[in-house]
Scaffold this active site. Structure first.
Site, mmCIF file in Angstrom:
data_model
loop_
_atom_site.group_PDB
_atom_site.id
_atom_site.type_symbol
_atom_site.label_atom_id
_atom_site.label_comp_id
_atom_site.label_asym_id
_atom_site.label_seq_id
_atom_site.Cartn_x
_atom_site.Cartn_y
_atom_site.Cartn_z
ATOM 1 N N ASN A 29 0.870 -1.179 0.000
ATOM 2 C CA ASN A 29 0.000 0.000 0.000
ATOM 3 C C ASN A 29 0.905 1.227 0.000
ATOM 4 O O ASN A 29 1.512 1.559 1.011
ATOM 5 C CB ASN A 29 -0.871 -0.040 1.269
ATOM 6 C CG ASN A 29 -1.710 1.214 1.441
ATOM 7 O OD1 ASN A 29 -1.794 2.039 0.529
ATOM 8 N ND2 ASN A 29 -2.321 1.360 2.610
ATOM 9 N N LYS A 53 0.126 4.342 -0.331
ATOM 10 C CA LYS A 53 -0.480 5.570 0.217
ATOM 11 C C LYS A 53 -0.151 6.755 -0.699
ATOM 12 O O LYS A 53 -0.071 6.568 -1.908
ATOM 13 C CB LYS A 53 -0.006 5.785 1.660
ATOM 14 C CG LYS A 53 -0.189 4.500 2.490
ATOM 15 C CD LYS A 53 0.063 4.668 3.942
ATOM 16 C CE LYS A 53 -0.125 3.318 4.632
ATOM 17 N NZ LYS A 53 0.025 3.390 6.073
ATOM 18 N N HIS A 68 -9.419 1.220 4.823
ATOM 19 C CA HIS A 68 -8.146 1.357 5.541
ATOM 20 C C HIS A 68 -8.352 2.292 6.737
ATOM 21 O O HIS A 68 -9.140 3.240 6.657
ATOM 22 C CB HIS A 68 -7.074 1.919 4.599
ATOM 23 C CG HIS A 68 -5.706 1.893 5.199
ATOM 24 N ND1 HIS A 68 -5.284 2.849 6.086
ATOM 25 C CD2 HIS A 68 -4.687 1.013 5.080
ATOM 26 C CE1 HIS A 68 -4.052 2.563 6.475
ATOM 27 N NE2 HIS A 68 -3.666 1.447 5.879
ATOM 28 N N GLU A 97 -6.713 4.666 7.861
ATOM 29 C CA GLU A 97 -6.497 6.096 7.580
ATOM 30 C C GLU A 97 -7.739 6.704 6.940
ATOM 31 O O GLU A 97 -8.091 7.852 7.209
ATOM 32 C CB GLU A 97 -5.258 6.261 6.682
ATOM 33 C CG GLU A 97 -3.979 6.081 7.499
ATOM 34 C CD GLU A 97 -2.809 5.531 6.712
ATOM 35 O OE1 GLU A 97 -2.802 5.612 5.475
ATOM 36 O OE2 GLU A 97 -1.881 5.003 7.365
ATOM 37 N N GLU A 115 -5.169 -4.961 10.513
ATOM 38 C CA GLU A 115 -4.114 -3.981 10.739
ATOM 39 C C GLU A 115 -4.393 -3.214 12.029
ATOM 40 O O GLU A 115 -5.187 -2.260 12.024
ATOM 41 C CB GLU A 115 -4.065 -2.984 9.581
ATOM 42 C CG GLU A 115 -3.779 -3.606 8.243
ATOM 43 C CD GLU A 115 -3.228 -2.579 7.257
ATOM 44 O OE1 GLU A 115 -2.108 -2.766 6.796
ATOM 45 O OE2 GLU A 115 -3.913 -1.584 6.991
ATOM 46 N N GLY A 131 2.579 2.313 10.626
ATOM 47 C CA GLY A 131 3.494 3.427 10.413
ATOM 48 C C GLY A 131 4.176 3.897 11.686
ATOM 49 O O GLY A 131 4.779 4.972 11.710
ATOM 50 N N SER A 136 3.662 -2.062 10.151
ATOM 51 C CA SER A 136 5.118 -2.058 10.336
ATOM 52 C C SER A 136 5.799 -3.379 9.973
ATOM 53 O O SER A 136 6.758 -3.785 10.622
ATOM 54 C CB SER A 136 5.463 -1.635 11.765
ATOM 55 O OG SER A 136 4.973 -0.344 12.038
ATOM 56 N N GLY A 159 5.157 1.238 4.376
ATOM 57 C CA GLY A 159 6.515 1.768 4.207
ATOM 58 C C GLY A 159 7.483 0.839 3.487
ATOM 59 O O GLY A 159 8.159 1.255 2.535
HETATM 60 P P1 PGA Z 1 3.030 0.280 7.449
HETATM 61 O O1 PGA Z 1 1.574 0.491 6.810
HETATM 62 O O2 PGA Z 1 3.561 -1.028 6.914
HETATM 63 O O3 PGA Z 1 3.850 1.450 6.963
HETATM 64 O O4 PGA Z 1 2.872 0.241 8.920
HETATM 65 C C1 PGA Z 1 0.677 -0.572 6.671
HETATM 66 C C2 PGA Z 1 -0.640 -0.092 6.112
HETATM 67 O O5 PGA Z 1 -1.085 1.003 6.479
HETATM 68 O O6 PGA Z 1 -1.261 -0.772 5.278
#
Ligand code: PGA
Length: 270
Positions: free
Chosen positions: A29, A31, A114, A116, A186, A192, A232, A254
């Site tokens: 992803n 983003k 998601h 976010e 998640e 993140g 993460s 990330g």
């Molecule tokens: P992250 O993001 O691996 O940077 O923690 C995961 C996600 O939001 O799908």
């Protein structure tokens, strides 16, 4: 040979048999990241890479770059999708993307709900369920995201919260349509933040979710729906997380931005 050496060999054999026997979904992803130049460089590194024939690699870039994915991944093993969709055919929905537009550029997956989007854009289960529906009806596989915040984890109500998110997210589809759904667990506190859920926490939660899916949708479907973990995930922790039971793959933010790290994650899971 001393006891420690024997233990190491046994552990390696166990790891090998678990990893060999499982096909993992590795979904990235992106983003709101990357410039056009960076996307081209990433695609040049992965387009012809041999990822083996076991795992499924999926990337969800920002929408303006979908044409590059269509162009460069035509003969590639790498699949791709979108990070969101609006649950209508077309019309006066400024700034939104329809399933048809996504499909026009070859997108086969859509990340939906998601955290976010739920937190920053107030998306509720009801709205997410409409997106899930329009996707399954139009040949786009939804990756339905669920996850609890830290208070819910500490307070112990996370299981109720997660099963509600699944139940309400999938309320508009039924029967055979469920076989196309992918679920990504998640935990919000691990996204993140560099803070990963421990393999034990992931296993406990995934086993709960697996049981919930079987109870709710029957054994055959419930056992099949892929359950990804996200939060993460990176090269240094992906193996331990993959060994947790009922983990069918990963949704990675990330660490999916770097082509070599994505390739390395696939190598570890091969
Ligand atoms: P992250 O993001 O691996 O940077 O923690 C995961 C996600 O939001 O799908």
């Amino acid at each position: 040979m001393n006891k420690k050496n024997i233990e190491d060999i046994v552990r390696k054999e166990i790891i090998k048999s678990v990893i060999d026997s499982q096909e993992f979904i590795i979904a990235g992803n992106w983003k709101m990241n990357k410039t056009k130049h960076e996307v081209i460089s990433f695609l040049d590194q992965v387009a012809n890479h041999n990822f083996g024939n076991k795992n499924k690699i999926i990337i969800a870039p920002p929408n303006p770059y979908l044409y590059l994915f269509e162009d460069k991944l035509r003969y590639s093993q790498v699949l791709y999708g979108v990070q969101n969709l609006f649950p209508k055919e077309s019309g006066a929905f400024t700034g939104e993307l329809s399933y048809e537009m996504a499909r026009d550029f070859g997108a086969k997956y859509a990340i939906l709900g998601h955290s976010e989007r739920r937190m920053l854009f107030n998306e509720c289960n009801e709205f997410v369920s409409k997106k899930v529906r329009i996707c399954v009806q139009n040949n786009i596989q939804p990756i339905l995201c669920i996850g609890e915040n830290l208070d819910q984890r500490i307070g112990g109500e996370y299981k109720q919260h997660l099963s509600n998110q699944i139940k309400e997210g999938l309320v508009r589809i039924s029967g055979d349509e469920l076989k196309d759904v992918i679920i990504a667990y998640e935990p919000i506190w691990a996204i993140g933040t560099g803070e990963t859920a421990t393999p034990d926490q992931v296993e406990e939660t995934h086993m709960f979710l697996r049981k919930y899916l079987i109870d709710e949708y029957g054994k055959e479907l419930g056992e099949k729906i892929p359950l990804l973990y996200g939060g993460s995930v990176k090269t240094s922790n992906v193996l331990d997380l993959a060994l947790a039971q009922s983990v069918s793959g990963f949704l990675i933010g990330g660490a999916s931005l770097d082509a070599q790290s994505l390739i390395e994650i696939n190598n570890i899971l091969n």
